[in-house]
Design an enzyme around this catalytic site. Structure first.
Site, PDB file in Angstrom:
ATOM      1  N   ALA A 187      23.734  54.299  56.175  1.00  0.00           N
ATOM      2  CA  ALA A 187      24.367  55.259  57.085  1.00  0.00           C
ATOM      3  C   ALA A 187      24.118  56.695  56.622  1.00  0.00           C
ATOM      4  CB  ALA A 187      25.864  54.969  57.175  1.00  0.00           C
ATOM      5  N   ALA A 193      22.403  43.876  50.728  1.00  0.00           N
ATOM      6  CA  ALA A 193      22.390  43.083  51.971  1.00  0.00           C
ATOM      7  C   ALA A 193      21.248  42.081  51.937  1.00  0.00           C
ATOM      8  CB  ALA A 193      22.265  43.997  53.176  1.00  0.00           C
ATOM      9  N   GLY A 212      20.980  38.863  54.316  1.00  0.00           N
ATOM     10  CA  GLY A 212      20.623  38.140  55.543  1.00  0.00           C
ATOM     11  C   GLY A 212      19.711  38.925  56.446  1.00  0.00           C
ATOM     12  N   GLY A 213      20.095  40.154  56.794  1.00  0.00           N
ATOM     13  CA  GLY A 213      19.220  40.936  57.640  1.00  0.00           C
ATOM     14  C   GLY A 213      19.966  41.867  58.559  1.00  0.00           C
ATOM     15  N   GLU A 228      22.206  33.640  62.397  1.00  0.00           N
ATOM     16  CA  GLU A 228      23.342  33.581  61.465  1.00  0.00           C
ATOM     17  C   GLU A 228      24.600  33.259  62.258  1.00  0.00           C
ATOM     18  OE1 GLU A 228      22.662  36.364  57.646  1.00  0.00           O
ATOM     19  OE2 GLU A 228      23.142  37.460  59.446  1.00  0.00           O
ATOM     20  N   ASP A 240      36.988  55.266  48.651  1.00  0.00           N
ATOM     21  CA  ASP A 240      37.208  56.712  48.462  1.00  0.00           C
ATOM     22  C   ASP A 240      37.246  57.465  49.792  1.00  0.00           C
ATOM     23  OD1 ASP A 240      36.840  55.892  45.870  1.00  0.00           O
ATOM     24  OD2 ASP A 240      35.117  57.173  45.446  1.00  0.00           O
ATOM     25  N   HIS A 300      33.822  36.634  52.903  1.00  0.00           N
ATOM     26  CA  HIS A 300      32.613  35.829  53.118  1.00  0.00           C
ATOM     27  C   HIS A 300      32.897  34.408  52.653  1.00  0.00           C
ATOM     28  CE1 HIS A 300      28.525  34.422  53.213  1.00  0.00           C
ATOM     29  NE2 HIS A 300      28.185  35.527  53.835  1.00  0.00           N
ATOM     30  N   ARG A 357      32.644  33.942  60.819  1.00  0.00           N
ATOM     31  CA  ARG A 357      32.990  33.880  59.388  1.00  0.00           C
ATOM     32  C   ARG A 357      34.455  33.597  59.103  1.00  0.00           C
ATOM     33  NH1 ARG A 357      29.247  38.671  57.069  1.00  0.00           N
ATOM     34  NH2 ARG A 357      27.371  37.415  57.196  1.00  0.00           N
ATOM     35  N   HIS A 397      34.283  40.658  51.561  1.00  0.00           N
ATOM     36  CA  HIS A 397      32.881  40.962  51.839  1.00  0.00           C
ATOM     37  C   HIS A 397      32.681  42.226  52.675  1.00  0.00           C
ATOM     38  CE1 HIS A 397      28.687  40.282  52.424  1.00  0.00           C
ATOM     39  NE2 HIS A 397      28.799  40.066  53.707  1.00  0.00           N
ATOM     40  N   ARG A 442      33.697  41.225  62.132  1.00  0.00           N
ATOM     41  CA  ARG A 442      32.305  41.628  62.330  1.00  0.00           C
ATOM     42  C   ARG A 442      31.395  40.421  62.531  1.00  0.00           C
ATOM     43  NH1 ARG A 442      28.026  42.703  57.753  1.00  0.00           N
ATOM     44  NH2 ARG A 442      29.239  40.997  56.955  1.00  0.00           N
ATOM     45  N   SER A 479      26.421  45.094  60.665  1.00  0.00           N
ATOM     46  CA  SER A 479      26.876  46.304  59.972  1.00  0.00           C
ATOM     47  C   SER A 479      25.731  47.230  59.605  1.00  0.00           C
ATOM     48  CB  SER A 479      27.705  45.949  58.745  1.00  0.00           C
ATOM     49  OG  SER A 479      27.119  44.887  58.060  1.00  0.00           O
ATOM     50  N   LEU A 480      24.611  46.688  59.126  1.00  0.00           N
ATOM     51  CA  LEU A 480      23.470  47.568  58.863  1.00  0.00           C
ATOM     52  C   LEU A 480      23.090  48.274  60.165  1.00  0.00           C
ATOM     53  CD1 LEU A 480      21.260  45.254  56.598  1.00  0.00           C
ATOM     54  CD2 LEU A 480      22.456  47.314  55.869  1.00  0.00           C
TER      55      LEU A 480
HETATM   56  C1  LIG Z   1      26.152  41.260  49.089  1.00  0.00           C
HETATM   57  C2  LIG Z   1      26.190  41.868  50.465  1.00  0.00           C
HETATM   58  C3  LIG Z   1      25.387  41.336  51.470  1.00  0.00           C
HETATM   59  C4  LIG Z   1      25.403  41.890  52.742  1.00  0.00           C
HETATM   60  N1  LIG Z   1      24.545  41.402  53.696  1.00  0.00           N
HETATM   61  C5  LIG Z   1      24.480  42.025  54.891  1.00  0.00           C
HETATM   62  C6  LIG Z   1      23.502  41.632  55.851  1.00  0.00           C
HETATM   63  O1  LIG Z   1      22.689  40.751  55.615  1.00  0.00           O
HETATM   64  N2  LIG Z   1      23.474  42.307  57.026  1.00  0.00           N
HETATM   65  C7  LIG Z   1      24.342  43.319  57.329  1.00  0.00           C
HETATM   66  O2  LIG Z   1      24.276  43.899  58.426  1.00  0.00           O
HETATM   67  N3  LIG Z   1      25.272  43.714  56.427  1.00  0.00           N
HETATM   68  C8  LIG Z   1      25.346  43.107  55.224  1.00  0.00           C
HETATM   69  N4  LIG Z   1      26.260  43.529  54.311  1.00  0.00           N
HETATM   70  C9  LIG Z   1      27.117  44.665  54.637  1.00  0.00           C
HETATM   71  C10 LIG Z   1      26.286  45.935  54.585  1.00  0.00           C
HETATM   72  O3  LIG Z   1      25.442  45.873  53.464  1.00  0.00           O
HETATM   73  C11 LIG Z   1      27.174  47.155  54.481  1.00  0.00           C
HETATM   74  O4  LIG Z   1      28.194  47.130  55.430  1.00  0.00           O
HETATM   75  C12 LIG Z   1      26.331  48.396  54.719  1.00  0.00           C
HETATM   76  O5  LIG Z   1      25.232  48.409  53.834  1.00  0.00           O
HETATM   77  C13 LIG Z   1      27.167  49.630  54.517  1.00  0.00           C
HETATM   78  O6  LIG Z   1      26.312  50.721  54.540  1.00  0.00           O
HETATM   79  P1  LIG Z   1      26.933  52.162  54.325  1.00  0.00           P
HETATM   80  O7  LIG Z   1      25.794  53.101  54.361  1.00  0.00           O
HETATM   81  O8  LIG Z   1      28.054  52.361  55.246  1.00  0.00           O
HETATM   82  O9  LIG Z   1      27.586  52.086  52.854  1.00  0.00           O
HETATM   83  P2  LIG Z   1      26.964  51.713  51.441  1.00  0.00           P
HETATM   84  O10 LIG Z   1      25.607  51.155  51.529  1.00  0.00           O
HETATM   85  O11 LIG Z   1      28.003  50.926  50.722  1.00  0.00           O
HETATM   86  O12 LIG Z   1      26.826  53.124  50.748  1.00  0.00           O
HETATM   87  C14 LIG Z   1      27.959  53.886  50.405  1.00  0.00           C
HETATM   88  C15 LIG Z   1      27.504  55.087  49.635  1.00  0.00           C
HETATM   89  O13 LIG Z   1      28.592  55.979  49.411  1.00  0.00           O
HETATM   90  C16 LIG Z   1      28.615  56.360  48.043  1.00  0.00           C
HETATM   91  N5  LIG Z   1      29.986  56.741  47.712  1.00  0.00           N
HETATM   92  C17 LIG Z   1      31.102  55.982  47.720  1.00  0.00           C
HETATM   93  N6  LIG Z   1      32.166  56.720  47.360  1.00  0.00           N
HETATM   94  C18 LIG Z   1      31.705  57.977  47.114  1.00  0.00           C
HETATM   95  C19 LIG Z   1      32.309  59.175  46.677  1.00  0.00           C
HETATM   96  N7  LIG Z   1      33.630  59.267  46.420  1.00  0.00           N
HETATM   97  N8  LIG Z   1      31.535  60.269  46.505  1.00  0.00           N
HETATM   98  C20 LIG Z   1      30.194  60.217  46.745  1.00  0.00           C
HETATM   99  N9  LIG Z   1      29.571  59.101  47.162  1.00  0.00           N
HETATM  100  C21 LIG Z   1      30.324  57.995  47.349  1.00  0.00           C
HETATM  101  C22 LIG Z   1      28.098  55.128  47.326  1.00  0.00           C
HETATM  102  O14 LIG Z   1      27.668  55.422  46.024  1.00  0.00           O
HETATM  103  C23 LIG Z   1      26.958  54.744  48.256  1.00  0.00           C
HETATM  104  O15 LIG Z   1      25.821  55.538  48.024  1.00  0.00           O
HETATM  105  C24 LIG Z   1      26.261  42.985  53.021  1.00  0.00           C
HETATM  106  C25 LIG Z   1      27.072  43.510  52.027  1.00  0.00           C
HETATM  107  C26 LIG Z   1      27.033  42.970  50.749  1.00  0.00           C
HETATM  108  C27 LIG Z   1      27.894  43.568  49.686  1.00  0.00           C
END
Ligand SMILES: Cc1cc2nc3c(=O)[nH]c(=O)nc-3n(C[C@H](O)[C@H](O)[C@H](O)COP(=O)(O)OP(=O)(O)OC[C@H]3O[C@@H](n4cnc5c(N)ncnc54)[C@H](O)[C@@H]3O)c2cc1C
Length: 579
Positions: free
Chosen positions: A35, A66, A68-69, A134, A240, A261, A310, A371, A406, A411-412
């Site tokens: 994001a 992540a 699965g995809g 999935e 946070d 999960h 799920r 999860h 979800r 989510s990706l």
């Molecule tokens: C093991 C696992 C498998 C998954 N598999 C899938 C999948 O297959 N498909 C799917 O769609 N989703 C999947 N998900 C969920 C998906 O990965 C996440 O919902 C998605 O990546 C979130 O993206 P994001 O950019 O919102 O946050 P994140 O990728 O979590 O990034 C958050 C960022 O914010 C930063 N941050 C946090 N707090 C602070 C702060 N106070 N100050 C500065 N920086 C901060 C972190 O360091 C990080 O860089 C999975 C999640 C996990 C854990």
């Protein structure tokens, strides 16, 4: 409208040194998952100066984990309408249908742009993007990379794109920069966001606590997993963004909808923090769940068996564990064969092997763990929060796309689609001279902190209270524990001479756990990721969102925002039928 004004009080400010330096940008993006990186890259092309700050290193956060995809209707046989229908069913009546429509219609194009940017998705023999299925999806629509390393590949591609423009004066990246607070300025129409305070472990002038001022702040801080004892989320996922948004006066919503999960490797009772996930895609390829007696139990629970939504699978596992007196069930992928498993799931096979399990030969013990968080900072379809100038995107946000639960791999996609929407909205607003830079106002109330040692207490309370199975009694006990920690905070804060990341994170985890426990007790029904054993049915009167904010007296206040129409869950009994 139903309103509750009697919530627990939160810390209004994190204790921290006064900012020793100041920097300025048009837009400050906080977080470098899918994001934050997508928003920053797109904004860089359109506004004068973007500052991207991230807590540790660029590939931190959940994105790179992540497996699965990413879901998108890319197959000519598939359609956004079908993706929409599956998403609405999983969301158990609480999805914002217009937000989902944006997700599923813009999603395919956003994924193609990711490919054009350099993300290498797995291909079929004739060169098309390979798609799998999935839980909850009625079509093959999950694009994956490196077999089960989708997030790592997306993260790599986005960081490579960022590296290519690092010398551009229009973008600055600060790593090891922990955002503490969202700063607000007084305005004629009330407060608005005007920057952040942050602690940087850096060099030269950018070291220690500083202030980054901006015309807009985009929170992309990811999830909340570390609030529970066991989670699939990495260590940065400490809520946070939600805690800072609440302290700044923004609304949050759907906090109670936490996804557990179903198939996380069970490593014993004493395991804490991030645990290895075994993706749903393994079940998508044909692996099944067996109980302690070797009996397959999902076909009798749901028509989609192991591929049911799920929450349905997680609850069925918990029930089966209780019935058989065990702390895990087994995942059986033996019939898929070693060669296929090593090629299709190299990351999972390697992770399991590190713990002594061979996916091709062994029954693997699994249990549900936290999860994903469907709730977050409440935003509209342009990503705007209720606090002017504050945006939220990705897992920290609540767009209404996920409703009460979800759908896998949405989510990706949400991070990708809504980051683009935010960049478009900000481009227009900043171009129109909207969102002038404000002067930060001081925030009333005493600055406090919880000691890092309180983290374990918070995690235990969150796991036994608003965990997989919730009840009024368990939630009240968790609320008492959390309130005691809050009462002790002033005394303990005095003893803390040097506040640091561990204390800031613990105080944020406590704030999130407090809000979650409170709303989970308010919602007296079972729906999606919220399972109340004392209210096991879905109730039509709860067909809406609980929207929470911090009131002037520092207490949490909630309002119930009904959704139009009749809850489809109640009308059809599809997901609720399992509750
Ligand atoms: C093991 C696992 C498998 C998954 N598999 C899938 C999948 O297959 N498909 C799917 O769609 N989703 C999947 N998900 C969920 C998906 O990965 C996440 O919902 C998605 O990546 C979130 O993206 P994001 O950019 O919102 O946050 P994140 O990728 O979590 O990034 C958050 C960022 O914010 C930063 N941050 C946090 N707090 C602070 C702060 N106070 N100050 C500065 N920086 C901060 C972190 O360091 C990080 O860089 C999975 C999640 C996990 C854990």
């Amino acid at each position: 409208m139903t309103v509750w004004n009697d919530g627990p009080a939160l810390v209004t400010r994190l204790a921290a040194p006064e900012p020793g330096w100041i920097t300025q940008a048009d837009v400050i993006v906080v977080g470098s998952g899918i994001a934050g990186l997508t928003a920053a890259l797109r904004l860089r092309q359109r506004v004068n100066r973007v500052l991207l700050v991230t807590k540790t290193v660029l590939d931190s956060g959940s994105t790179r984990w992540a497996q699965g995809g990413i879901a998108a209707a890319l197959d000519p046989e598939d359609s956004p309408e079908e993706h929409l229908a599956d998403t609405l069913v999983a969301g158990a009546g609480l999805c914002d249908e217009d937000a989902v429509r944006a997700l599923v219609t813009e999603g395919p194009q956003r994924v193609r742009e990711l490919v054009a940017l350099g993300a290498n998705f797995d291909r079929t023999a004739d060169g098309e993007i390979a798609l799998t299925r999935e839980g909850g999806h009625h079509r093959d629509r999950i694009a994956h990379a490196g077999g089960d390393a989708t997030g790592a590949e997306i993260s790599r591609a986005l960081i490579a794109a960022l590296d290519a423009v690092r010398d551009d004066p229009g973008i600055e990246v600060l790593e090891h920069a922990v955002v503490l607070e969202v700063l607000t300025a007084a305005g004629p129409d009330g407060p608005r966001a005007c920057g952040v305070t942050l602690h940087v472990i850096g060099e030269g002038t950018r070291d220690g606590v500083g202030a980054a001022l901006g015309r807009a702040v985009v929170l992309a801080t990811g999830g909340i997993g570390q609030v529970f004892r066991s989670t699939t989320n990495p260590r940065e996922a400490t809520g946070d963004g939600i805690a800072a948004a609440l302290r700044a006066g923004a609304e949050v919503a759907d906090l109670e909808f936490v996804q557990f999960h179903p198939t996380v490797l069970w490593l014993g009772q004493s395991a804490r923090g991030q645990q290895p996930l075994i993706s749903e895609a393994v079940r998508g390829e044909g692996a099944v769940l067996l109980d302690a007696d070797g009996v397959r139990f999902m076909p009798e629970v749901h028509e989609l068996a192991e591929l049911a939504p799920r929450d349905v699978v997680a609850k069925a596992i918990v029930r089966r564990m209780a019935a058989t007196g065990t702390e895990h069930v087994y995942l059986d992928a033996r019939q898929l064969g070693g060669r296929f498993l090593r090629r299709r799931f190299p990351t999972i096979v390697a992770a399991l092997s590190g713990h002594g399990y061979d996916l091709a030969e062994d029954l693997v013990p699994v249990a549900p763990a936290q999860h994903y968080h469907s709730g977050g900072v409440r935003v509209d379809r342009r990503g705007r929060s209720s606090l002017p100038g504050l945006y939220a995107v990705g897992e920290v946000s609540c767009t209404g796309v996920h409703g009460a639960n979800r759908l896998a791999s949405n989510s990706l996609l949400e991070g990708l689609v809504f980051a683009h929407r935010i960049a478009d909205d900000l481009t227009e607003r900043l171009g129109d001279g909207d969102l002038a830079q404000g002067e930060p106002a001081s925030r009333p109330g005493r600055a406090l902190l919880l000691p890092a040692t309180a983290r374990d207490v918070v995690q235990r309370a969150a796991t036994s209270g608003p965990g997989v199975i919730r009840s009024a009694e368990g939630l009240a006990a968790a609320a008492r524990t959390l309130a005691t920690l809050a009462q002790e905070a002033p005394r303990r804060s005095q003893r803390l001479t040097t506040p640091g990341t561990a204390e800031w994170e613990t105080t944020n985890l406590h704030a999130f756990a407090t809000a979650l426990t409170w709303v989970a007790a308010l919602r007296e029904e079972t729906r999606g990721g919220h399972y109340r054993e004392d209210f096991p049915a879905t109730a039509e009167r709860w067909h809406g969102r609980l929207v929470v904010r911090v009131a002037a007296d520092a207490r949490l206040s909630a309002r119930f925002a009904p959704l139009p129409g009749t809850s489809p869950v109640v009308a059809t009994g599809t997901v609720a039928g399992e509750g």
